[in-house]
Design a protein around this motif. Sequence first.
Motif, PDB file in Angstrom:
ATOM      1  N   THR A  51      -4.698  13.449 -20.530  1.00 17.59           N
ATOM      2  CA  THR A  51      -3.984  12.278 -20.053  1.00 17.59           C
ATOM      3  C   THR A  51      -2.842  11.935 -20.996  1.00 17.59           C
ATOM      4  O   THR A  51      -1.723  11.652 -20.563  1.00 17.59           O
TER       5      THR A  51
ATOM      6  N   ILE B  42       2.051   8.734 -12.452  1.00 12.98           N
ATOM      7  CA  ILE B  42       1.469   7.627 -13.219  1.00 12.98           C
ATOM      8  C   ILE B  42       0.255   7.058 -12.490  1.00 12.98           C
ATOM      9  O   ILE B  42      -0.803   6.824 -13.091  1.00 12.98           O
ATOM     10  N   ARG B  43       0.373   6.852 -11.174  1.00 14.62           N
ATOM     11  CA  ARG B  43      -0.748   6.309 -10.412  1.00 14.62           C
ATOM     12  C   ARG B  43      -1.949   7.226 -10.476  1.00 14.62           C
ATOM     13  O   ARG B  43      -3.104   6.774 -10.544  1.00 14.62           O
TER      14      ARG B  43
ATOM     15  N   VAL C 103      -3.060   7.968 -14.887  1.00 15.41           N
ATOM     16  CA  VAL C 103      -3.200   6.925 -15.905  1.00 15.41           C
ATOM     17  C   VAL C 103      -4.182   5.866 -15.416  1.00 15.41           C
ATOM     18  O   VAL C 103      -4.114   5.450 -14.249  1.00 15.41           O
TER      19      VAL C 103
ATOM     20  N   PRO D 243      -5.663   2.360 -14.390  1.00 16.73           N
ATOM     21  CA  PRO D 243      -4.915   1.201 -13.900  1.00 16.73           C
ATOM     22  C   PRO D 243      -4.574   0.193 -14.979  1.00 16.73           C
ATOM     23  O   PRO D 243      -3.506  -0.419 -14.949  1.00 16.73           O
TER      24      PRO D 243
ATOM     25  N   ARG E   4      -3.645   0.715 -17.875  1.00 18.49           N
ATOM     26  CA  ARG E   4      -2.539   1.183 -18.722  1.00 18.49           C
ATOM     27  C   ARG E   4      -1.297   1.560 -17.918  1.00 18.49           C
ATOM     28  O   ARG E   4      -0.298   1.990 -18.491  1.00 18.49           O
ATOM     29  N   ALA E   5      -1.364   1.430 -16.602  1.00 21.29           N
ATOM     30  CA  ALA E   5      -0.229   1.861 -15.767  1.00 21.29           C
ATOM     31  C   ALA E   5       1.039   1.080 -16.090  1.00 21.29           C
ATOM     32  O   ALA E   5       2.136   1.640 -16.122  1.00 21.29           O
TER      33      ALA E   5
ATOM     34  N   THR F 188       4.444   2.742 -17.385  1.00 17.92           N
ATOM     35  CA  THR F 188       5.657   2.537 -16.591  1.00 17.92           C
ATOM     36  C   THR F 188       6.765   1.942 -17.450  1.00 17.92           C
ATOM     37  O   THR F 188       7.933   2.337 -17.340  1.00 17.92           O
TER      38      THR F 188
ATOM     39  N   VAL G 166       5.770  -1.021 -11.406  1.00 18.92           N
ATOM     40  CA  VAL G 166       4.363  -1.405 -11.528  1.00 18.92           C
ATOM     41  C   VAL G 166       3.836  -1.830 -10.164  1.00 18.92           C
ATOM     42  O   VAL G 166       2.724  -1.470  -9.763  1.00 18.92           O
TER      43      VAL G 166
ATOM     44  N   VAL H 118       3.144   1.158  -7.926  1.00 19.53           N
ATOM     45  CA  VAL H 118       1.863   1.783  -8.259  1.00 19.53           C
ATOM     46  C   VAL H 118       0.705   0.937  -7.736  1.00 19.53           C
ATOM     47  O   VAL H 118      -0.246   1.443  -7.140  1.00 19.53           O
ATOM     48  N   ARG H 119       0.767  -0.388  -7.931  1.00 22.22           N
ATOM     49  CA  ARG H 119      -0.334  -1.264  -7.521  1.00 22.22           C
ATOM     50  C   ARG H 119      -0.491  -1.332  -6.010  1.00 22.22           C
ATOM     51  O   ARG H 119      -1.599  -1.521  -5.508  1.00 22.22           O
TER      52      ARG H 119
END
Length: 408
Positions: free
Chosen positions: A13, A127-128, A131, A133, A135-136, A140, A330, A333-334
């Motif tokens: 990672t 990233i999604r 990594v 969640p 630390r996303a 980012t 962010v 990703v969320r």
Amino acid sequence: MAPGRPALAAPRTALVVAAVLVVALSLRGPIVAVAPVLGRLTEDLGLDPAAAGLLTTIPVVCFAVAAPLASALIARTGPAAAVWWCLAGVTAGTVLRASGGTELVLAGTAVIGTAITVGNIVVPVIIRRSVPPSRAGTVTGAYTAALNVGSMLTSLGTEPLAQLLGWRAATTSWVVLAVLGALLWGAATLRRAPLPVDPPRERGAGDEPAAPAALHRPAWAPAVLTVGFGAQAFAYYGLTAWLPTLLADRLGQSPAAAGAASSVFQVLAVVGALGVPALLSRVAPDRVLALVGACWVAFPVGLLVAPQWWLLWAALGGAAQGGVFTIVFVLVVRLSGDDRQARRTSALVQGGGYALASLGPLVLGAVHDATGAWTTPLLVVVGALVVLVLGVGAVAVSSGRAARASAL
């Protein structure tokens, strides 16, 4: 790691993250590299101002136009392979741009822009997927900072290299960053389980559960986020293009001094990109956005009412624009429950957003020509930033509500 997420050993990672950050150095630098040597380049090739302007306009247009193609490539080859395509395209385009006359310069610039579009869209997917969640946001933010560091490196280093080697060798020399990114990406992904293209539509026992915000994502959220990001990019590219001229006109600054303000605007983006994730870990995204948005709006308003304090306004605006970029991605990703959704949301937000961004320099220049002053163009920027705060703020509030609802 979130329960059910495909297992990645911590060292891998970390290596994936390190590779993404080094790859990011090549996602803006090749575009910026021509600016310090534009005079040498135009003189050597006999370019008129319109053709010279295409060297910075073409990549932004590619970010918009090539987004659907980039998304399709990622879907077909998978995220890991898409990074290889990105780095290969950046390298080939950089070499092509320095290899001949006007046609090759423009063609190489288009190749660079298209390749970077692939990188722009695939990084949020990676990233999604790779990594945790928690630390996303930090990753980012670091990615956003790396984009700006790449720009700074090429801005500072290209002209000294050109004095020694000429503009062709100077601009080509930055492929070393793409090569370094490729080496790290290979170390992170080769001979290991590949990053998946997309998890299945129907989740089984071993698949990753969608984030709470993704499960409750309103249908309007991606479109509104696209408009908000487009407003941010419109303001950013418009001010980047015209800030030195504006300060020279309003304050009588020399080109060197006016250029320094533009540098501050770019450099402080690193502060915002790294600082916002720390705030997001403690404060709701909508509140962070309100703070960062106020700093962004202070930039054009400050230039209107107290232009002599340009250094303060440029610092606030620079940190804010780096922070807003981080907040937007962010949220991408969320709001994404799987790789497919992350890819499509990233492509929509960036394709539509950069289409609006390409209009920024043109609109502000046209308004200035029509009015003969900078007051109205700055008010246009203020209007765009209000759209940014309202649009991204609405998505941030929705994301926060979804997360709180899932916790009950």
